[in-house]
Enzyme design. Structure first.
Site, PDB file in Angstrom:
ATOM      1  N   LYS A  73       0.848  -1.209   0.000  1.00 34.88           N
ATOM      2  CA  LYS A  73       0.000   0.000   0.000  1.00 34.88           C
ATOM      3  C   LYS A  73       0.874   1.246   0.000  1.00 34.88           C
ATOM      4  CE  LYS A  73      -4.526  -1.026   1.859  1.00 34.88           C
ATOM      5  NZ  LYS A  73      -4.612  -2.067   2.899  1.00 34.88           N
ATOM      6  N   GLU A 109      -2.487 -24.319  -0.152  1.00 32.10           N
ATOM      7  CA  GLU A 109      -2.165 -25.112   1.048  1.00 32.10           C
ATOM      8  C   GLU A 109      -2.199 -24.261   2.319  1.00 32.10           C
ATOM      9  OE1 GLU A 109      -1.177 -28.755   1.383  1.00 32.10           O
ATOM     10  OE2 GLU A 109      -1.982 -27.851   3.190  1.00 32.10           O
ATOM     11  N   VAL A 157      -5.447 -23.333   4.997  1.00 29.24           N
ATOM     12  CA  VAL A 157      -5.980 -24.114   6.127  1.00 29.24           C
ATOM     13  C   VAL A 157      -4.838 -24.581   7.021  1.00 29.24           C
ATOM     14  CG1 VAL A 157      -7.329 -26.146   6.811  1.00 29.24           C
ATOM     15  CG2 VAL A 157      -7.888 -24.953   4.693  1.00 29.24           C
ATOM     16  N   GLY A 192       1.083 -12.078  16.378  1.00 29.60           N
ATOM     17  CA  GLY A 192       0.810 -12.171  14.929  1.00 29.60           C
ATOM     18  C   GLY A 192      -0.038 -13.355  14.530  1.00 29.60           C
ATOM     19  N   ASP A 220     -13.256 -17.885  11.044  1.00 27.81           N
ATOM     20  CA  ASP A 220     -12.010 -18.372  10.437  1.00 27.81           C
ATOM     21  C   ASP A 220     -12.016 -19.899  10.377  1.00 27.81           C
ATOM     22  OD1 ASP A 220      -8.938 -17.701   9.876  1.00 27.81           O
ATOM     23  OD2 ASP A 220      -8.989 -19.343  11.318  1.00 27.81           O
ATOM     24  N   LYS A 229     -12.143 -22.609   7.040  1.00 29.07           N
ATOM     25  CA  LYS A 229     -11.164 -23.697   6.888  1.00 29.07           C
ATOM     26  C   LYS A 229     -11.871 -25.054   6.841  1.00 29.07           C
ATOM     27  CE  LYS A 229      -7.506 -21.119   9.290  1.00 29.07           C
ATOM     28  NZ  LYS A 229      -6.993 -20.790  10.632  1.00 29.07           N
TER      29      LYS A 229
END
Ligand code: HSE
Length: 429
Positions: free
Chosen positions: A45, A129, A132, A187, A201, A205
């Site tokens: 950005k 990959e 998930v 993080g 989330d 998955k």
């Protein structure tokens, strides 16, 4: 050695991990892929932003066209995340004859069908990959290693943030907010941690895994979802008392050609290996009719583990391995499978009531459960205050419908103040 140019879209946590892996393992990656990978462009950005990693100025761009129009770039690695431009950029890149690697579960779970179709039309390889369970190679496991099996059940701890929070609450007695803040600092969390905490989330998955394992489209809106926001230290204490640990589980199983798909906090026996999956670790337990039980354990979030899956995909494309999309296309011929309504699902339950400690309340409650075919395994009463107390029940396997019907009647009892918690139990039988 032949050079191949790639571009990375987004340079956040995972982008940084990918950059570090490509640099640090360059020799091995060259040997294994037969290419010298050059990151030709990184879309950011703000080109002038201070970064922990010093990037060559000419690599940075804030204009996607610099990547799309550069014919020498063969692979685009999408790490922007979210539903914004990520999907559009991937489509434009495929139409410009570039292969795709992405970690974006949101986009795959919502628009996978469209993206895979475009990939097929454009002869682009499409790998995901990292979408998930971060570093755990679950997509390849389902698509390739376990493809000889009928998958009976998938049970996963597939959200690192919630597992971190629940582990801290269970092991250290931390508060919810304090543990979540730590997970964000490390993080693990999504930009908007609501997606982690409220189970979205994990739902995305689970939709991806179930669609691959059961060869069907899965609409993630049909997946039962409950997050960890309402888990209190009292439930954690009761879980311990009854011999359980609370985990956010994602469960997929097939019965009579119907899928049972659900994400919710769950009591699991503390002696089960899944109960000892702590911090931001993920684990996925797969039951196949040939392989039996198989458990994968590893880091489901973080720069390097997720970067490991992303770079693995880049190497796979360079080796031109079969793309997951192609496997899915073969699976897609299998019949469409309906997702069961949550009310029809069955499990054991932990139920906690707040009640006025008066003669007869236990009998009245037990009678209502009995009338609704809910059989009780154990009851614990805790007289916490002078005016109200806690009753905690563990039930035998019951349908959710029977549990809900019982609780509707139980809250009408004059001596019951509130149903504080209803948590499913997974005994892995
Ligand atoms: N927020 C995710 C998690 C990151 O906590 O597991 C990986 O998808």
């Amino acid at each position: 050695m032949e050079k191949v140019k790639i571009a990375i879209l987004g340079f956040g946590n995972v982008g940084t991990g990918v950059w570090k892996i490509l640099l640090e393992n360059k020799k091995e990656i060259m040997k294994r892929s037969n290419y010298d990978i050059e990151v030709a462009k990184i879309l950011v950005k703000d080109i002038n932003k201070e970064r922990d990693i010093a990037l060559p100025r000419e690599v940075l761009t804030d204009n996607i066209d610099d990547i799309i129009n550069d014919e020498s770039i063969k692979i685009v690695v999408e790490l922007i995340g979210g539903r914004g431009e990520a999907k559009e950029y991937m489509i434009r890149a495929m139409k410009a004859k570039k292969h795709i690697v992405t970690a974006n579960k949101l986009v795959i779970a919502n628009w996978g069908k469209e993206l895979f179709r475009i990939a097929k039309e454009e002869n682009a390889l499409f790998y995901y990959e990292a979408s998930v369970a971060g570093g755990i190679p679950i997509i390849r496991e389902i698509n390739e290693s376990l493809t000889a099996n009928r998958i009976q059940q998938i049970t996963g701890i597939i959200n690192g943030t919630t597992n971190y929070v629940l582990s801290k609450m269970t092991i250290d007695g931390s508060g919810f907010n304090e543990a979540l803040k730590e997970a964000q600092e490390k993080g693990y969390a999504e930009a908007d941690p609501t997606s982690d905490i409220d189970g979205y989330d994990a739902v995305y998955k689970l939709a991806i895994m179930a669609s691959l394992a059961y060869g069907t489209e899965v609409d993630h809106d049909c997946i039962y979802r409950e997050g960890i926001r309402n888990i209190s230290d009292i439930d954690i204490q009761y879980a311990k008392q009854f011999g359980y640990t609370i985990k956010l589980l994602a469960i997929a199983k097939e019965e009579n050609n119907k899928l049972e798909l659900r994400v919710h906090p769950t009591f699991i026996p503390s002696s089960h290996p899944m109960a000892n999956v702590n911090d931001a670790f993920n684990a996925i337990l797969i039951k196949g009719n040939a392989v039996g039980e198989l458990m994968l354990y590893g880091k489901g979030a973080g720069a390097l583990p997720t970067g490991s899956a992303v770079v693995g995909d880049i190497i796979s494309i360079l080796r031109n391995n079969v793309a997951p999309t192609e496997v899915k296309a073969a699976n897609a011929k299998v019949d469409f499978k309906e997702v069961k309504k949550s009310n029809d699902n069955e499990s054991e339950f932990y139920i906690r009531l707040d009640f006025k400690d008066k003669a007869g309340v236990l009998g009245d409650t037990a009678e209502i459960f009995g009338k609704n075919n809910v059989s009780i395994v154990s009851i614990t009463q805790d007289v916490a205050h002078k005016t109200h107390s806690t009753l905690a029940f563990i039930t035998h396997k019951s349908s959710e419908k029977n549990i809900n019907n019982s609780l509707k009647k139980i809250v009408e009892l004059e001596s019951v103040n509130k149903v504080e918690s209803i948590i499913r139990i997974e005994s892995f039988n």
